[in-house]
Design a protein around this motif. Sequence first.
Motif, short mmCIF file in Angstrom:
data_model
loop_
_atom_site.label_atom_id
_atom_site.label_comp_id
_atom_site.label_asym_id
_atom_site.label_seq_id
_atom_site.Cartn_x
_atom_site.Cartn_y
_atom_site.Cartn_z
N GLU A 33 1.69 12.95 5.55
CA GLU A 33 2.16 14.24 6.05
C GLU A 33 2.45 15.20 4.90
O GLU A 33 2.18 16.40 4.98
CB GLU A 33 3.40 14.08 6.94
CG GLU A 33 3.13 13.43 8.31
CD GLU A 33 1.92 14.03 9.03
OE1 GLU A 33 1.85 15.28 9.14
OE2 GLU A 33 1.02 13.27 9.45
N GLU A 71 4.53 9.04 5.99
CA GLU A 71 5.23 10.22 5.47
C GLU A 71 4.48 10.85 4.31
O GLU A 71 4.39 12.08 4.19
CB GLU A 71 6.65 9.84 5.02
CG GLU A 71 7.63 9.75 6.18
CD GLU A 71 8.87 8.91 5.82
OE1 GLU A 71 9.20 8.83 4.60
OE2 GLU A 71 9.47 8.34 6.75
N GLU A 98 6.50 4.77 5.26
CA GLU A 98 6.44 5.55 4.03
C GLU A 98 5.03 6.12 3.83
O GLU A 98 4.86 7.29 3.50
CB GLU A 98 6.82 4.65 2.85
CG GLU A 98 6.84 5.37 1.50
CD GLU A 98 7.04 4.37 0.36
OE1 GLU A 98 8.12 3.75 0.30
OE2 GLU A 98 6.10 4.20 -0.45
#
Lengths: 454, 454, 177
Positions: free
Chosen positions: A422, A419, A416
């Motif tokens: 990103e 992510e 997580e």
Amino acid sequence: SSSDATTAAEDAKTGLSKDEISNEAFKDLFPLQYDSYQKNAEDTKDTKYSGSVKRSKFDPDKEPYLPVLFNGYGFATDYNEDRGHIYANEDIRTTARITDKSIGSCLTCKSTAVPHMIEEMGDDYWGSSFNDVIWPKAESMGHSPIGCSDCHDPETMDLRITRPSFTKGMEAQGIDTSKATKNDMRNYVCAQCHVEYHFAAENSEVTFPWENGFKPEDMYQYYETTAKENGFKQDFIHNVSGTPIVKAQHPDFETHIEGPHGQAGVTCADCHMPYERVDGKKKISSHWWQSPLKTMDQSCATCHSDRELEDLEKRVAEIQDTHMEGLHKAEDISISSHYYVNKMITSGVSEEKIKEAQEHIRKGQWFWDIVAAESGAGFHNPQGGMKALRVSSDESNKAIQIATEELVKKGVNIEELKEEIEKVKKAVSEEKDNAKKKVHATNSYFPAQQPPPK
Amino acid sequence: SSSDATTAAEDAKTGLSKDEISNEAFKDLFPLQYDSYQKNAEDTKDTKYSGSVKRSKFDPDKEPYLPVLFNGYGFATDYNEDRGHIYANEDIRTTARITDKSIGSCLTCKSTAVPHMIEEMGDDYWGSSFNDVIWPKAESMGHSPIGCSDCHDPETMDLRITRPSFTKGMEAQGIDTSKATKNDMRNYVCAQCHVEYHFAAENSEVTFPWENGFKPEDMYQYYETTAKENGFKQDFIHNVSGTPIVKAQHPDFETHIEGPHGQAGVTCADCHMPYERVDGKKKISSHWWQSPLKTMDQSCATCHSDRELEDLEKRVAEIQDTHMEGLHKAEDISISSHYYVNKMITSGVSEEKIKEAQEHIRKGQWFWDIVAAESGAGFHNPQGGMKALRVSSDESNKAIQIATEELVKKGVNIEELKEEIEKVKKAVSEEKDNAKKKVHATNSYFPAQQPPPK
Amino acid sequence: MRKMLKKLLAIDKRLLIFIGLFAGIVLSVVTVKTFAYTDSPEFCQSCHIMTSAHDTFADSTHATLACSDCHLPHDTLANKLVFKAKSGLGHVYYNTLGAEKIPNVLIATEGSTDAINQNCIDCHESTLDNVSHDAKDSCSSCHQAIPHGNGFKTEDYFKPPKSGELLENKGGTMNNG
Ligand SMILES: [Ca+2]
Ligand SMILES: [Ca+2]
């Protein structure tokens, strides 16, 4: 070469006042060099990695993630490709990095008035208000942007050093600049400005970190020891990771002098001020400082006449491509390290572990920034640049490893976290307004860590 | 240049048989070159990182941790500094890397008999037993260690290529070696042997991985695609991490050709076979292949006559020191990565995560090994070497990060793990018997992971 | 060079005067003395643009030679004269009519490099014959600094600067090569 000439030369004088600081005063005496200087205003072409177009470093084809990496500092707001000396005053006036808190030191490398101001004001020059005191004073003195008197003695045209920070910096390494050779001076006049600096804690004096040497690791050691002892701990606190960061600036001299050309006795002026034939037949040193890739037949062929210039140009491109690829990789790992530590802070990891990780972030950032801030895109020292990037990645990775261990212990989901990183990067790169990119570097998942301004 | 001379040359013949493979047959015709060749036996001096003393690479001042890094492969048992061509046969006979399972391919770069054996035996040469078939046959043919006929046509003394692996390797890159210039040949004769290779899965043929280019990343891509498709997956399974590893070997040609000298058209022979005046007045190409640092006035001074040789020597040392420091750092991170994954295996982490980490270990090891196996200690390509080390560290670090996450989830104490790694390294470096160092790389905390031999 | 001549022919009436002047020089080679003079370092150096080439040559191992020993072909006298006239034409053209076209950095043309190389070989034949010694396109690929190469940084550069020298040289008499 003949001794008659020497005697004659010693008596030669321009008739200009020793305090002359206006470029225009030199125009009639040295029309060829003056005209050459004026070309700095015309040169507006890009090269693959540099050039003279004033455009943001945050453009997608340059360094779009700098607003993350410098988050919490002026360099996340406004940072442009550099251009000709003639623009120095215009550019310092318009940059958003100058605020009402800015100090005299910021003018040090931009205006011909500086040496006289230092003489007049002493140490008060450095810390005085840029907008209220220093700029108006320079204007009233009739200054020029980086001009003849910065490098030449107006009476004799001898090359000279006008910035005391350089003399002191060299002294710290045991080098007596008064003994400089002609060749040395062709580096030194540039090394007054194209170098890494910081503002001394005590009096905001422009100071060069050279005590231990010119390599990135030597300068880092200085910042970890002498600078700290003298009260200088950081340029800013990073807004994502809370790390005290030392910002690197244009270490062109340090990089060049440790590289293959510098070590072989080649100087800045050899490439950036090649002899050129003007006005029919006369030969002068070019005073049009720019990318030598635009003038390879003058800048390189003198020494490399045995090589095809096309091949040589390809070789430079190879060196630079390899370098820039490495830089972007190292920056990317550095970005991750900042967010991992942000997560440590919000997950309640111990102060001690956070500090340990921050030490690595600080070092990691220094080692890529000293390379990013340098202007040759790796050409000034190919092996040295790549080494700095290797060290940088190693340090950022160490921070990530410490963080990973602690975060997993706290039950944080690393997938997580990745992510979310990103997502931030996407938001930054999709923001079209360069000045607003920095806003997307923090959010509710990654709250800002900078202490409120005093 | 004059056409008369050319015709004359075409008629010139040595009178030797085209199948001559004994160095001694050339002695009377070319006494100067023959004598020069004999000096390969005398040269027994070390340089800082290389030289011609036959001693173990595991010595404390060289690479004491190779027995860990190559654990599970012959290179962990016996690996020496290379020396003169004249020793090639002696050294291949005495190395412990030759066992009863060794094959003909191992003689490929050591003996003048090889081209004839390939002609005679066809593809059977490669896989035949080294001890039972190939070596006795070479002896009976009256071979020499790396000799005149390996590089010269005995009838004309023209330079020639005698190893088909080279021709095929170049073809894969679209280069037709029959069109080689004289300058090319001064690289190519060396590039028959001083290159990275593997044994093709099908018939054990010596094969060069050049399809995509000569850079480390190009060759790695080949091993990840074409080689795998052809059935070659690894040279060995690592005994600490269970990773399938591709061992790199002496990529001197690949490294040089991508470096500053190779790109400028300088060849191996220019530095390693400089013209020298012998016998009072005659000039020959030196046939005493050794470290050019021992003959800088011939090897370097002609081209670099504008530089002081002492300065140039210092520069080489700087390049090499920077390089070797980086190599040792990258090796150290690689060592850690192997042990982290060993711990993953013994802690019951999922196969999938282990495989993921092993992929990074494999790549990380390739990128430092391709640099460690190269013979110039970084000089043949300073920037390229440093880049490979950067990539290597990044990959090994990724393996460590994956491992850290999974291990902490399993409740493993990372501090303890790190301490155990230090203990292993200490045990290896304290073992005085070089051949036994490898034994200390595994223990009860880090059990061996190599599958039992088939 | 051929392109140069075309350009030359395309210019103006001054051309005629120019050719006349040059023909004079060429014709005067009937006197051996003039011929020798136009081969000598002193003659070449008389063009101020040749100073640096001359200075670097003058303290080289080849200082006792004449420029033309290297720079002109010596296979036949006719060839030498034609070559000399052609390149001489180029040099004089540049220094009289085409000054603004003189390149910033003088680099030997392909034709002259070939001639130079053959001259190296001719002089050094005796030490070259037992070894090919011809691995590269030209001798200069290895002997980079013979005879001009050490010149870019004269010893002068590694001494403290002389006060006033830049002023004296403001019009650009420095490094003319
Ligand atoms: Ca610029
Ligand atoms: Ca060796």
